[in-house]
Design a protein around this motif. Structure first.
Motif, PDB file in Angstrom:
ATOM      1  N   SER A 147       2.025   2.223  14.332  1.00 31.05           N
ATOM      2  CA  SER A 147       2.713   3.510  14.435  1.00 31.05           C
ATOM      3  C   SER A 147       4.232   3.378  14.498  1.00 31.05           C
ATOM      4  N   VAL A 164      -2.823   0.282   7.967  1.00 29.43           N
ATOM      5  CA  VAL A 164      -2.265   1.638   7.908  1.00 29.43           C
ATOM      6  C   VAL A 164      -0.985   1.652   8.725  1.00 29.43           C
ATOM      7  N   LEU A 166       2.124   4.065   9.933  1.00 27.52           N
ATOM      8  CA  LEU A 166       2.515   5.469  10.062  1.00 27.52           C
ATOM      9  C   LEU A 166       4.025   5.607  10.192  1.00 27.52           C
ATOM     10  N   HIS A 182      -1.764   1.251   3.403  1.00 27.27           N
ATOM     11  CA  HIS A 182      -1.300   2.637   3.386  1.00 27.27           C
ATOM     12  C   HIS A 182       0.010   2.695   4.170  1.00 27.27           C
ATOM     13  N   VAL A 183       1.054   3.185   3.546  1.00 21.08           N
ATOM     14  CA  VAL A 183       2.351   3.326   4.228  1.00 21.08           C
ATOM     15  C   VAL A 183       2.743   4.798   4.169  1.00 21.08           C
ATOM     16  N   TYR A 184       2.720   5.454   5.338  1.00 19.45           N
ATOM     17  CA  TYR A 184       3.071   6.875   5.416  1.00 19.45           C
ATOM     18  C   TYR A 184       4.567   7.011   5.688  1.00 19.45           C
ATOM     19  N   GLY A 185       5.343   6.518   4.725  1.00 14.66           N
ATOM     20  CA  GLY A 185       6.788   6.502   4.815  1.00 14.66           C
ATOM     21  C   GLY A 185       7.308   5.652   3.674  1.00 14.66           C
ATOM     22  N   CYS A 205       1.813   4.494  -0.855  1.00 12.75           N
ATOM     23  CA  CYS A 205       3.032   4.715  -0.063  1.00 12.75           C
ATOM     24  C   CYS A 205       3.636   6.068  -0.417  1.00 12.75           C
ATOM     25  N   GLN A 206       4.421   6.615   0.513  1.00 12.44           N
ATOM     26  CA  GLN A 206       5.053   7.909   0.324  1.00 12.44           C
ATOM     27  C   GLN A 206       6.345   7.812  -0.472  1.00 12.44           C
ATOM     28  N   SER A 207       6.943   6.626  -0.492  1.00  8.38           N
ATOM     29  CA  SER A 207       8.151   6.422  -1.290  1.00  8.38           C
ATOM     30  C   SER A 207       8.219   4.952  -1.687  1.00  8.38           C
ATOM     31  N   ALA A 233       5.935   9.205  -4.193  1.00  8.42           N
ATOM     32  CA  ALA A 233       4.643   8.865  -3.597  1.00  8.42           C
ATOM     33  C   ALA A 233       3.707   8.335  -4.687  1.00  8.42           C
ATOM     34  N   GLN A 235       0.300   5.355  -5.804  1.00 10.98           N
ATOM     35  CA  GLN A 235      -0.683   4.324  -5.492  1.00 10.98           C
ATOM     36  C   GLN A 235      -0.545   3.222  -6.530  1.00 10.98           C
TER      37      GLN A 235
END
Length: 251
Positions: A147, A164, A166, A182-185, A205-207, A233, A235
Motif C-alpha cells: 500500500s 498488487v 496500491l 498490478h500497479v494502481y499508480g 498499470c495506471q500510467s 493506463a 496492460q
C-alpha cells in the motif's frame, strides 16, 4: 576447546530457501566472437538491468551438437561484461558433464522435468489408496499487497503469486512477481512478471512510465515503450514471444 567453552557459540550458518530472480540465456549455437558482440548489444539496451545479474544457460534449443561446448569461454565472456553464469538448464549427458567440469549447477530442462514427473506418478493401485487432496490444494497463492509507494532502490518480490501495488513505483525501484503485477499508480521503475517462466503473466498499470518491463524473461526498455501507451493506463502481455502493450480501455 572444552564443550563448556563452545556451548554458547552459535553454528556458523543456516540453510534457508531463497527466491531469486533469474535470467536465462537460450543458446542456439556458440561462436565466441559473435556471442560477445550480441551480448554487449543486449546489455547496451538495458545496462542497469543486466549488471551483476545471475545467469542460467539454457541448452534446450541448442543445435551445435557436433562440437564440445566451451563453458569456460562463455563464463569468461559473461564475467567481462559483469554477468555471472551460475548454472546450465537442459542439455545432453556430454554437455552436462562439461558444465559440471566448469563448476556450474545442473538444472533439469523442461523435458527432463516432465520425465521426472512421469516417474513420480502413482500406480493405479496406489492411486486408489492415496488420500484425496484437500479442497484448498488447487487454490492459487494469495497476492502480495503493497500500500506504500515503492521508492528508488527498493525491490518488492512476490515469489509465489501476484503482486498488487496500491501506490506509485518510483524510478530506480524494482518489482517482481511469479504471477501478474498490478500497479494502481504510475509505474516508473522496473516490473518483472512471470519470473519463474509463466508466459501467461501480465503487467497492469495506471500510467506506463517504466524503465523496463519483462514477462517470463522477455523484456522492453523505456525507449521501446514510448511509442505505445506511454503515460496511460495499459496492460502488457506476451504474444508469440513479443511483449504487447494494450490500453486498458481496449483490453
Amino acid at each position: 576447546m572444552s564443550d563448556t567453552a563452545t556451548s554458547g557459540v552459535k553454528q556458523g550458518f543456516q540453510l534457508k530457501s531463497a527466491s531469486v530472480s533469474m535470467t536465462a540465456l537460450e543458446l542456439y549455437y556458440f561462436d565466441d566472437r559473435e556471442f560477445e558482440e550480441i551480448l554487449r548489444d543486449k546489455i547496451s539496451q538495458a545496462p542497469g538491468f543486466f549488471k551483476d545479474t545471475p545467469l542460467i544457460i539454457s541448452l534446450e534449443k541448442y543445435q551445435g551438437l557436433d562440437s564440445e561446448l566451451d563453458f569456460f569461454k562463455i563464463i569468461g565472456t559473461c564475467r567481462r561484461n559483469h554477468i555471472h553464469v551460475i548454472g546450465v538448464r537442459g542439455g545432453n549427458d556430454d554437455q552436462r558433464r562439461l558444465a559440471r567440469g566448469a563448476a556450474l549447477a545442473l538444472l533439469p530442462g523442461s523435458g527432463q522435468r516432465d520425465r521426472a514427473h512421469e516417474t513420480d506418478q502413482p500406480t493405479a493401485a496406489e492411486a486408489e489408496t492415496a488420500p484425496a487432496p484437500s479442497a484448498s490444494a488447487g487454490d492459487p497463492p494469495p497476492a502480495r499487497i503493497i500500500s506504500q509507494p515503492v521508492r528508488s532502490g527498493q525491490q518488492i518480490h512476490a515469489p509465489d503469486g501476484d503482486l498488487v501495488i496500491l501506490a506509485p513505483v518510483q524510478a530506480g525501484a524494482e518489482v517482481l512477481a511469479a504471477g501478474n503485477i498490478h500497479v494502481y499508480g504510475p509505474l516508473r521503475g522496473r516490473a518483472l512478471a512471470g519470473i519463474h517462466g509463466a508466459e501467461s503473466a501480465r503487467i497492469f498499470c495506471q500510467s506506463l512510465e517504466a524503465e523496463l518491463v519483462s514477462i517470463a524473461g522477455h523484456y522492453k526498455i523505456s525507449e521501446d515503450l514510448q511509442d505505445n501507451g506511454w503515460k496511460s493506463a495499459v496492460q502488457i502481455q506476451l504474444r508469440d514471444d513479443l511483449l504487447v502493450v494494450t490500453p486498458l480501455d481496449k483490453a
